[in-house]
Design a protein around this motif. Structure first.
Motif, short mmCIF file in Angstrom:
data_model
loop_
_atom_site.label_atom_id
_atom_site.label_comp_id
_atom_site.label_asym_id
_atom_site.label_seq_id
_atom_site.Cartn_x
_atom_site.Cartn_y
_atom_site.Cartn_z
N ARG A 88 0.83 -1.21 0.00
CA ARG A 88 0.00 0.00 0.00
C ARG A 88 0.86 1.26 0.00
NH1 ARG A 88 -5.97 -1.37 0.54
NH2 ARG A 88 -5.90 -3.54 1.20
N CYS A 89 2.01 1.23 0.67
CA CYS A 89 2.89 2.41 0.67
C CYS A 89 3.49 2.64 -0.71
CB CYS A 89 3.99 2.26 1.72
SG CYS A 89 3.43 2.60 3.41
N GLU A 90 3.80 1.56 -1.41
CA GLU A 90 4.30 1.71 -2.78
C GLU A 90 3.24 2.34 -3.67
OE1 GLU A 90 5.53 -2.20 -3.91
OE2 GLU A 90 7.52 -2.01 -2.97
N GLN A 91 2.00 1.89 -3.50
CA GLN A 91 0.90 2.46 -4.29
C GLN A 91 0.68 3.93 -3.91
OE1 GLN A 91 -2.82 0.39 -3.89
NE2 GLN A 91 -3.85 1.64 -5.44
N PHE A 92 0.73 4.21 -2.61
CA PHE A 92 0.57 5.59 -2.14
C PHE A 92 1.62 6.49 -2.76
CE2 PHE A 92 1.59 8.91 1.01
CZ PHE A 92 0.35 9.50 1.18
N ASP A 93 2.87 6.03 -2.78
CA ASP A 93 3.94 6.84 -3.35
C ASP A 93 3.71 7.11 -4.83
OD1 ASP A 93 6.56 8.15 -3.01
OD2 ASP A 93 7.25 6.62 -4.41
N GLU A 94 3.25 6.11 -5.56
CA GLU A 94 2.98 6.30 -6.99
C GLU A 94 1.91 7.37 -7.21
OE1 GLU A 94 1.89 2.54 -8.59
OE2 GLU A 94 3.88 1.64 -8.30
N VAL A 95 0.84 7.29 -6.43
CA VAL A 95 -0.26 8.26 -6.58
C VAL A 95 0.21 9.66 -6.21
CG1 VAL A 95 -2.55 8.91 -5.75
CG2 VAL A 95 -2.02 6.50 -6.17
N VAL A 96 0.97 9.77 -5.12
CA VAL A 96 1.43 11.08 -4.65
C VAL A 96 2.44 11.69 -5.61
CG1 VAL A 96 2.74 12.25 -2.83
CG2 VAL A 96 0.92 10.64 -2.23
N GLN A 97 3.39 10.88 -6.08
CA GLN A 97 4.38 11.40 -7.02
C GLN A 97 3.69 11.95 -8.27
OE1 GLN A 97 7.60 11.75 -6.53
NE2 GLN A 97 8.09 10.40 -4.82
N GLU A 98 2.71 11.21 -8.76
CA GLU A 98 1.95 11.64 -9.94
C GLU A 98 1.24 12.96 -9.67
OE1 GLU A 98 -2.17 10.19 -12.02
OE2 GLU A 98 -0.72 8.63 -11.51
N GLY A 99 0.62 13.06 -8.50
CA GLY A 99 -0.12 14.27 -8.15
C GLY A 99 0.78 15.48 -7.98
N ILE A 100 1.94 15.29 -7.35
CA ILE A 100 2.85 16.42 -7.14
C ILE A 100 3.44 16.89 -8.46
CG2 ILE A 100 5.06 17.10 -6.11
CD1 ILE A 100 4.36 15.36 -3.70
N LEU A 101 3.75 15.97 -9.35
CA LEU A 101 4.25 16.37 -10.67
C LEU A 101 3.20 17.16 -11.43
CD1 LEU A 101 6.31 13.30 -11.93
CD2 LEU A 101 7.16 15.52 -11.18
N GLU A 102 1.94 16.76 -11.28
CA GLU A 102 0.86 17.50 -11.94
C GLU A 102 0.70 18.89 -11.31
OE1 GLU A 102 -3.96 17.11 -12.75
OE2 GLU A 102 -2.80 15.35 -12.14
N LEU A 103 0.82 18.96 -9.99
CA LEU A 103 0.77 20.26 -9.30
C LEU A 103 1.93 21.14 -9.74
CD1 LEU A 103 -0.26 22.15 -6.97
CD2 LEU A 103 1.27 20.85 -5.45
N GLY A 104 3.13 20.56 -9.75
CA GLY A 104 4.32 21.29 -10.16
C GLY A 104 4.74 22.34 -9.15
N VAL A 105 5.75 23.10 -9.53
CA VAL A 105 6.25 24.21 -8.73
C VAL A 105 6.27 25.44 -9.62
CG1 VAL A 105 8.25 25.12 -7.48
CG2 VAL A 105 7.64 22.72 -7.24
N SER A 106 5.74 26.54 -9.12
CA SER A 106 5.62 27.74 -9.95
C SER A 106 7.00 28.28 -10.34
CB SER A 106 4.85 28.82 -9.20
OG SER A 106 5.62 29.34 -8.13
N LEU A 107 7.03 29.02 -11.43
CA LEU A 107 8.28 29.65 -11.86
C LEU A 107 8.80 30.61 -10.80
CD1 LEU A 107 7.47 30.43 -15.62
CD2 LEU A 107 8.98 28.64 -14.72
N GLU A 108 7.89 31.26 -10.08
CA GLU A 108 8.29 32.21 -9.03
C GLU A 108 9.01 31.48 -7.89
OE1 GLU A 108 5.14 33.94 -11.45
OE2 GLU A 108 5.27 32.04 -10.35
N VAL A 109 8.46 30.35 -7.47
CA VAL A 109 9.08 29.58 -6.38
C VAL A 109 10.40 28.97 -6.85
CG1 VAL A 109 8.85 27.52 -4.94
CG2 VAL A 109 6.95 29.14 -5.12
N ARG A 110 10.42 28.45 -8.06
CA ARG A 110 11.65 27.88 -8.60
C ARG A 110 12.75 28.95 -8.66
NH1 ARG A 110 12.29 23.22 -11.34
NH2 ARG A 110 10.02 23.04 -11.53
N GLY A 111 12.38 30.13 -9.14
CA GLY A 111 13.35 31.22 -9.21
C GLY A 111 13.81 31.66 -7.84
N ALA A 112 12.88 31.66 -6.87
CA ALA A 112 13.24 32.05 -5.51
C ALA A 112 14.23 31.06 -4.90
CB ALA A 112 11.98 32.13 -4.65
#
Length: 229
Positions: A88-112
């Motif tokens: 279940r933790c492996e599945q949780f990690d897959e779902v979360v990694q996918e979701g965070i990549l979709e969320l991404g990090v804004s250009l402003e935060v990356r630049g900061a």
């Protein structure tokens, strides 16, 4: 100010500032995909998750403890629990990694983060196990901004202590940036300075606090060094 800056990750770096939601909400939703059994009541499941999250706040536990609590509640035998925790933790990690990549990090935060990494030594201090945290940072192209990544099995407090030892600096030379009361308490426990990140879930931070509060990591550099410097 801020020779060493330590960041929590969830809802601090991984945050949609328009909605106030971030990777914490992604994780909340992920549990219901990891435990889709039709006979599991969603209300009961949510209560178990929230109760366990309170017990493990500050890095005193992690996703393994949440899975174990759910399995125990639903009567899994001891000989099945370990196998199910891994699966279940492996599945949780897959779902979360996918979701965070979709969320991404804004250009402003990356630049900061890029700008801050040129002025200070940056670290991550998270309650997420270290391996998936490193995987997330690498996938987002952020790993190079951070000298070190500290997560579970360390606690937020012990991770700050390790960072102070590695950098050979007093705690008051470390700035911890986080989004939850547990982050503030961890910083306070060792004597770090603290700046909070305002999100949808920590609505108490919309009123005055005993520490500065920002709406985004992108606001950090001007706050520390002033604009145009």
């Amino acid at each position: 100010m801020g020779a060493v800056i330590v960041f929590d990750f969830d809802n601090c770096i991984a945050l949609n500032t328009q909605t106030g939601e971030g990777s914490e909400e992604i994780k909340d939703r992920a549990w219901f995909r990891v435990f889709p059994e039709p006979d599991y009541d969603s209300y009961d499941l949510g209560c178990i998750i929230e109760k366990t999250k309170l017990k493990i706040a500050g890095g005193r536990g992690d996703r393994n403890d949440i899975v174990a609590a759910i399995l125990e509640y639903y009567g899994f035998s001891e000989d099945r629990i370990l196998e199910e925790i891994i699966r279940r933790c492996e599945q949780f990690d897959e779902v979360v990694q996918e979701g965070i990549l979709e969320l991404g990090v804004s250009l402003e935060v990356r630049g900061a983060l890029e700008a801050l990494s040129k002025r200070a030594t940056l670290y991550i201090n998270t309650a997420t196990p270290r391996a998936p945290m490193v995987k997330t940072l690498e996938a987002l192209g952020l790993r190079g901004f951070f000298k070190g990544v500290y997560g579970r099995p360390g606690t937020k407090v012990s991770n700050l202590q390790r960072i102070a030892t590695v950098e050979d600096v007093p705690f008051d030379q470390i700035l911890f940036v986080g989004d939850m009361p547990g982050d503030y308490m961890a910083g306070k426990a060792v004597g770090c300075r603290f700046i909070g990140v305002r999100t949808k879930r920590n609505n108490a931070w919309y009123v005055e606090q005993p520490f500065p509060v920002i709406g985004s990591v992108a606001e950090l550099e001007p706050l520390l060094w002033g604009r145009g410097r």
